[in-house]
Design an enzyme around this catalytic site. Sequence first.
Site, PDB file in Angstrom:
ATOM      1  N   ASP A 111      -8.179   5.904  -0.189  1.00 48.11           N
ATOM      2  CA  ASP A 111      -7.290   7.031  -0.489  1.00 48.11           C
ATOM      3  C   ASP A 111      -7.868   8.342   0.050  1.00 48.11           C
ATOM      4  OD1 ASP A 111      -5.154   8.358  -1.527  1.00 48.11           O
ATOM      5  OD2 ASP A 111      -5.705   8.079  -3.630  1.00 48.11           O
ATOM      6  N   GLY A 112      -6.984   9.236   0.443  1.00 39.93           N
ATOM      7  CA  GLY A 112      -7.422  10.578   0.815  1.00 39.93           C
ATOM      8  C   GLY A 112      -7.289  10.923   2.289  1.00 39.93           C
TER       9      GLY A 112
ATOM     10  N   GLY B 284      -4.612  11.787   3.906  1.00 41.00           N
ATOM     11  CA  GLY B 284      -3.736  12.957   4.038  1.00 41.00           C
ATOM     12  C   GLY B 284      -4.477  14.242   3.712  1.00 41.00           C
TER      13      GLY B 284
ATOM     14  N   ARG C 267      -1.073  14.582   8.965  1.00 40.55           N
ATOM     15  CA  ARG C 267      -1.494  13.435   8.160  1.00 40.55           C
ATOM     16  C   ARG C 267      -1.805  12.221   9.038  1.00 40.55           C
ATOM     17  NH1 ARG C 267      -0.619  13.503   2.808  1.00 40.55           N
ATOM     18  NH2 ARG C 267      -0.173  11.271   2.795  1.00 40.55           N
TER      19      ARG C 267
ATOM     20  N   HIS D 126      -4.859   9.421   9.027  1.00 39.47           N
ATOM     21  CA  HIS D 126      -4.766   7.954   9.011  1.00 39.47           C
ATOM     22  C   HIS D 126      -5.570   7.337  10.154  1.00 39.47           C
ATOM     23  CE1 HIS D 126      -2.114   8.086   5.663  1.00 39.47           C
ATOM     24  NE2 HIS D 126      -1.084   8.603   6.315  1.00 39.47           N
TER      25      HIS D 126
ATOM     26  N   ASN E  20       4.810   2.513  -0.742  1.00 44.56           N
ATOM     27  CA  ASN E  20       4.547   3.483   0.334  1.00 44.56           C
ATOM     28  C   ASN E  20       5.731   3.701   1.288  1.00 44.56           C
ATOM     29  OD1 ASN E  20       0.999   2.677   0.684  1.00 44.56           O
ATOM     30  ND2 ASN E  20       1.959   4.373  -0.407  1.00 44.56           N
TER      31      ASN E  20
ATOM     32  N   ARG F 255     -12.372   3.060  -5.292  1.00 48.83           N
ATOM     33  CA  ARG F 255     -11.259   3.923  -4.896  1.00 48.83           C
ATOM     34  C   ARG F 255     -11.830   5.276  -4.493  1.00 48.83           C
ATOM     35  NH1 ARG F 255      -5.134   4.570  -6.977  1.00 48.83           N
ATOM     36  NH2 ARG F 255      -4.546   6.131  -5.437  1.00 48.83           N
TER      37      ARG F 255
ATOM     38  N   ARG G 290      -6.915   5.399 -10.631  1.00 51.54           N
ATOM     39  CA  ARG G 290      -5.881   4.467 -11.095  1.00 51.54           C
ATOM     40  C   ARG G 290      -5.805   3.294 -10.131  1.00 51.54           C
ATOM     41  NH1 ARG G 290      -3.410   9.314  -9.787  1.00 51.54           N
ATOM     42  NH2 ARG G 290      -2.701   9.303  -7.618  1.00 51.54           N
TER      43      ARG G 290
ATOM     44  N   GLU H 192     -15.405  -4.511 -11.874  1.00 48.47           N
ATOM     45  CA  GLU H 192     -16.075  -3.218 -12.102  1.00 48.47           C
ATOM     46  C   GLU H 192     -15.424  -2.174 -11.196  1.00 48.47           C
ATOM     47  OE1 GLU H 192     -18.471  -2.546 -14.327  1.00 48.47           O
ATOM     48  OE2 GLU H 192     -18.387  -4.640 -15.014  1.00 48.47           O
TER      49      GLU H 192
HETATM   50  C1  FPP Z   1      -3.998   6.703   1.350  1.00 48.80           C
HETATM   51  O1  FPP Z   1      -4.246   8.011   1.775  1.00 48.80           O
HETATM   52  C2  FPP Z   1      -3.988   5.820   2.466  1.00 48.80           C
HETATM   53  C3  FPP Z   1      -2.941   5.050   2.864  1.00 48.80           C
HETATM   54  C4  FPP Z   1      -1.643   4.982   2.196  1.00 48.80           C
HETATM   55  C5  FPP Z   1      -3.048   4.214   4.026  1.00 48.80           C
HETATM   56  C6  FPP Z   1      -4.355   3.558   4.258  1.00 48.80           C
HETATM   57  C7  FPP Z   1      -4.496   3.432   5.710  1.00 48.80           C
HETATM   58  C8  FPP Z   1      -5.622   3.559   6.410  1.00 48.80           C
HETATM   59  C9  FPP Z   1      -6.928   3.755   5.795  1.00 48.80           C
HETATM   60  C10 FPP Z   1      -5.549   3.570   7.883  1.00 48.80           C
HETATM   61  C11 FPP Z   1      -5.646   2.314   8.603  1.00 48.80           C
HETATM   62  C12 FPP Z   1      -5.910   1.067   7.869  1.00 48.80           C
HETATM   63  C13 FPP Z   1      -6.035  -0.134   8.496  1.00 48.80           C
HETATM   64  C14 FPP Z   1      -6.251  -1.386   7.732  1.00 48.80           C
HETATM   65  C15 FPP Z   1      -5.973  -0.213   9.955  1.00 48.80           C
HETATM   66  P1  FPP Z   1      -3.127   9.087   1.537  1.00 48.80           P
HETATM   67  O2  FPP Z   1      -2.327   9.228   2.768  1.00 48.80           O
HETATM   68  O3  FPP Z   1      -2.341   8.728   0.318  1.00 48.80           O
HETATM   69  O4  FPP Z   1      -3.972  10.367   1.304  1.00 48.80           O
HETATM   70  P2  FPP Z   1      -3.615  11.586   0.339  1.00 48.80           P
HETATM   71  O5  FPP Z   1      -3.560  11.040  -1.054  1.00 48.80           O
HETATM   72  O6  FPP Z   1      -4.747  12.513   0.558  1.00 48.80           O
HETATM   73  O7  FPP Z   1      -2.313  12.127   0.804  1.00 48.80           O
END
Ligand code: FPP
Length: 245
Positions: A24-25, A27, A37, A41, A72, A192, A198, A211
Amino acid sequence: MAASKKKRTFDLNKIPAHIAIIMDGNGRWAEKRGLSRSVGHREGAKAVREIVEEAYDIGVKYLTVFAFSSENWSRPKEEVDELMRLYLEYLKNAENETSDKDVRVRIIGSRQGLSEEIVQQIQKVEQRTIDKKRMNLIIALNYGGRQDIVQAVKKIVDDVENGVIEKNMITDNVFGRKLLTEEIPDPDLLIRTSGEMRLSNFLIWQCAYTEFYFTPVLWPDFKKKHFHDAILEYQNRSRRFGGVK
Ligand code: FPP
């Protein structure tokens, strides 16, 4: 364990067999830098590569990463499109990137809604790595824990109706084998990133005794050393599975 007795470096003989990660994170990482964003990614995908390599090197048997949840799809179309482009690229490269490695790649989640190209690529990489043994890389793509439980219930109902099993034969073990994770052991450690605390519909059945490790580090910044910190913290925990030590 008393604070003074806590280990400072992790023990290579006690690596968690199954590590699950909510990445996560991305964005926020990009927004902090005034970038789109999508750039976040892309950086996130680089972090995936580093952590997969490290997990392999230190002997993690199962690594499950949450790439895209059933929920998503509600993100802006451009963002979803960009994520799908990234997954396709990753899946296409996965075979080459792991060709010198003993890694089996599996994708859990619903195929519905994914493009034909992605579905074909999933089948290809799963098929081509099916005999690999050292590590399982499990990518949760279009995955939702509740949705998985519902489809498992339907399978169980079918089995009962068709006389394959009797109602009183349903145990948590029998049920677990109807989930998409089937024979994959439950995660020992769930990480996470980004400070959120969460599960977000990720492996909700499988994490009954997992854990949890939460870190404020944003996913694109999550490096080997952060991964090691999580493992060290895990090794300092006392797991009792409802019993006593
Ligand atoms: C959450 O960050 C991340 C995602 C919804 C996508 C996860 C994708 C990747 C890590 C990129 C590529 C993965 C693979 C397996 C090639 P967020 O966009 O929700 O961030 P934010 O909460 O800061 O907005």
